[in-house]
Motif scaffolding. Sequence first.
Motif, PDB file in Angstrom:
ATOM      1  N   PRO A  81      -4.504 -17.525 -29.655  1.00 11.92           N
ATOM      2  CA  PRO A  81      -4.582 -17.455 -28.198  1.00 11.92           C
ATOM      3  C   PRO A  81      -4.492 -18.820 -27.528  1.00 11.92           C
ATOM      4  O   PRO A  81      -4.005 -18.937 -26.420  1.00 11.92           O
ATOM      5  CB  PRO A  81      -5.936 -16.805 -27.941  1.00 11.92           C
ATOM      6  N   ASN A  82      -4.959 -19.862 -28.199  1.00 11.50           N
ATOM      7  CA  ASN A  82      -4.966 -21.185 -27.582  1.00 11.50           C
ATOM      8  C   ASN A  82      -3.762 -22.046 -27.930  1.00 11.50           C
ATOM      9  O   ASN A  82      -3.630 -23.143 -27.415  1.00 11.50           O
ATOM     10  CB  ASN A  82      -6.253 -21.926 -27.959  1.00 11.50           C
ATOM     11  N   LEU A  83      -2.905 -21.614 -28.817  1.00 10.64           N
ATOM     12  CA  LEU A  83      -1.697 -22.366 -29.154  1.00 10.64           C
ATOM     13  C   LEU A  83      -0.519 -21.400 -29.213  1.00 10.64           C
ATOM     14  O   LEU A  83      -0.001 -21.080 -30.276  1.00 10.64           O
ATOM     15  CB  LEU A  83      -1.847 -23.114 -30.480  1.00 10.64           C
ATOM     16  N   PRO A  84      -0.102 -20.926 -28.048  1.00 14.43           N
ATOM     17  CA  PRO A  84       0.994 -19.961 -28.055  1.00 14.43           C
ATOM     18  C   PRO A  84       2.331 -20.635 -28.335  1.00 14.43           C
ATOM     19  O   PRO A  84       2.575 -21.746 -27.899  1.00 14.43           O
ATOM     20  CB  PRO A  84       0.963 -19.399 -26.633  1.00 14.43           C
ATOM     21  N   ALA A  85       3.163 -19.974 -29.079  1.00 13.60           N
ATOM     22  CA  ALA A  85       4.554 -20.387 -29.253  1.00 13.60           C
ATOM     23  C   ALA A  85       5.384 -19.329 -28.554  1.00 13.60           C
ATOM     24  O   ALA A  85       5.066 -18.146 -28.581  1.00 13.60           O
ATOM     25  CB  ALA A  85       4.912 -20.474 -30.726  1.00 13.60           C
ATOM     26  N   THR A 145       6.031 -24.876 -27.498  1.00 12.00           N
ATOM     27  CA  THR A 145       4.644 -24.736 -27.943  1.00 12.00           C
ATOM     28  C   THR A 145       3.748 -25.477 -26.950  1.00 12.00           C
ATOM     29  O   THR A 145       4.176 -26.419 -26.278  1.00 12.00           O
ATOM     30  CB  THR A 145       4.394 -25.297 -29.362  1.00 12.00           C
ATOM     31  N   GLY A 146       2.530 -25.045 -26.863  1.00 12.26           N
ATOM     32  CA  GLY A 146       1.555 -25.668 -25.985  1.00 12.26           C
ATOM     33  C   GLY A 146       0.247 -24.924 -26.098  1.00 12.26           C
ATOM     34  O   GLY A 146       0.121 -24.011 -26.918  1.00 12.26           O
ATOM     35  N   HIS A 147      -0.714 -25.335 -25.294  1.00 10.48           N
ATOM     36  CA  HIS A 147      -1.995 -24.634 -25.309  1.00 10.48           C
ATOM     37  C   HIS A 147      -2.606 -24.671 -23.920  1.00 10.48           C
ATOM     38  O   HIS A 147      -2.180 -25.435 -23.053  1.00 10.48           O
ATOM     39  CB  HIS A 147      -2.948 -25.203 -26.365  1.00 10.48           C
ATOM     40  N   ASP A 199      22.323 -11.915 -18.244  1.00  7.49           N
ATOM     41  CA  ASP A 199      20.990 -11.488 -17.855  1.00  7.49           C
ATOM     42  C   ASP A 199      19.925 -12.538 -18.154  1.00  7.49           C
ATOM     43  O   ASP A 199      18.752 -12.304 -17.917  1.00  7.49           O
ATOM     44  CB  ASP A 199      20.623 -10.182 -18.570  1.00  7.49           C
ATOM     45  N   GLY A 200      20.307 -13.678 -18.675  1.00  9.17           N
ATOM     46  CA  GLY A 200      19.359 -14.720 -19.031  1.00  9.17           C
ATOM     47  C   GLY A 200      18.793 -14.488 -20.424  1.00  9.17           C
ATOM     48  O   GLY A 200      19.007 -13.448 -21.037  1.00  9.17           O
ATOM     49  N   PRO A 201      18.073 -15.471 -20.926  1.00 12.29           N
ATOM     50  CA  PRO A 201      17.502 -15.345 -22.268  1.00 12.29           C
ATOM     51  C   PRO A 201      16.330 -14.372 -22.288  1.00 12.29           C
ATOM     52  O   PRO A 201      15.664 -14.166 -21.276  1.00 12.29           O
ATOM     53  CB  PRO A 201      17.027 -16.762 -22.583  1.00 12.29           C
ATOM     54  N   HIS A 202      16.105 -13.774 -23.431  1.00 13.51           N
ATOM     55  CA  HIS A 202      14.928 -12.942 -23.659  1.00 13.51           C
ATOM     56  C   HIS A 202      13.830 -13.893 -24.140  1.00 13.51           C
ATOM     57  O   HIS A 202      13.995 -14.588 -25.138  1.00 13.51           O
ATOM     58  CB  HIS A 202      15.251 -11.877 -24.713  1.00 13.51           C
ATOM     59  N   ILE A 203      12.713 -13.961 -23.424  1.00 17.17           N
ATOM     60  CA  ILE A 203      11.607 -14.870 -23.740  1.00 17.17           C
ATOM     61  C   ILE A 203      10.453 -14.040 -24.286  1.00 17.17           C
ATOM     62  O   ILE A 203      10.048 -13.051 -23.675  1.00 17.17           O
ATOM     63  CB  ILE A 203      11.138 -15.636 -22.482  1.00 17.17           C
ATOM     64  N   PHE A 204       9.921 -14.431 -25.451  1.00 19.89           N
ATOM     65  CA  PHE A 204       8.824 -13.669 -26.041  1.00 19.89           C
ATOM     66  C   PHE A 204       8.069 -14.526 -27.042  1.00 19.89           C
ATOM     67  O   PHE A 204       8.523 -15.601 -27.429  1.00 19.89           O
ATOM     68  CB  PHE A 204       9.339 -12.387 -26.707  1.00 19.89           C
ATOM     69  N   HIS A 205       6.903 -14.037 -27.449  1.00 23.14           N
ATOM     70  CA  HIS A 205       6.116 -14.684 -28.496  1.00 23.14           C
ATOM     71  C   HIS A 205       6.596 -14.138 -29.833  1.00 23.14           C
ATOM     72  O   HIS A 205       6.628 -12.922 -30.031  1.00 23.14           O
ATOM     73  CB  HIS A 205       4.616 -14.425 -28.295  1.00 23.14           C
TER      74      HIS A 205
END
Length: 164
Positions: free
Chosen positions: A38-42, A56-58, A3-9
Amino acid sequence: MADGPHIFHPESRHVPELSELLTGWKPGKTASFGPQTPNLPATVAEVDGRLVGFLTGHHRFRDWNALVDFHHLAGTDGSWLAELFVHPAHRRTGIGRALVRHFIGASVAAGCSMVVVRPDQTDSAEEQAARQAFFIDLGFTPLRLDPGIRFLPDWLMGRPNDLG
């Protein structure tokens, strides 16, 4: 991974597992994973209940003056994809692609005009070439950098968010 990877914060309860995942990072390399803002989500990828990748990014990139063909975007936000790591045992399984697509979706939702990615300066020339090929496959293209601006990396790649 049918089913693919589970992607989450991730939440704070994931920090020990994420620390374990980071032991697969290059010797001497540290990731910038820190508190969620909010500006640097992982974002993390989980397969069979185990963390296997992170990004990671923003969404506050504004260095348009460095990009020769994008000066017209001055005053708008873009997204900066800073780090992408997939555990070596799970590479080439679609996890990195899923993480990047999730980030692109968040960039579009944030109203950003494009996603910019930089090289990992600790990568070998072979690793840099592989990274560039990976991002080209996801719709990124090399960006022309202003040679008059100091301290830019050797290359940047970008993907306008209107690609769909």
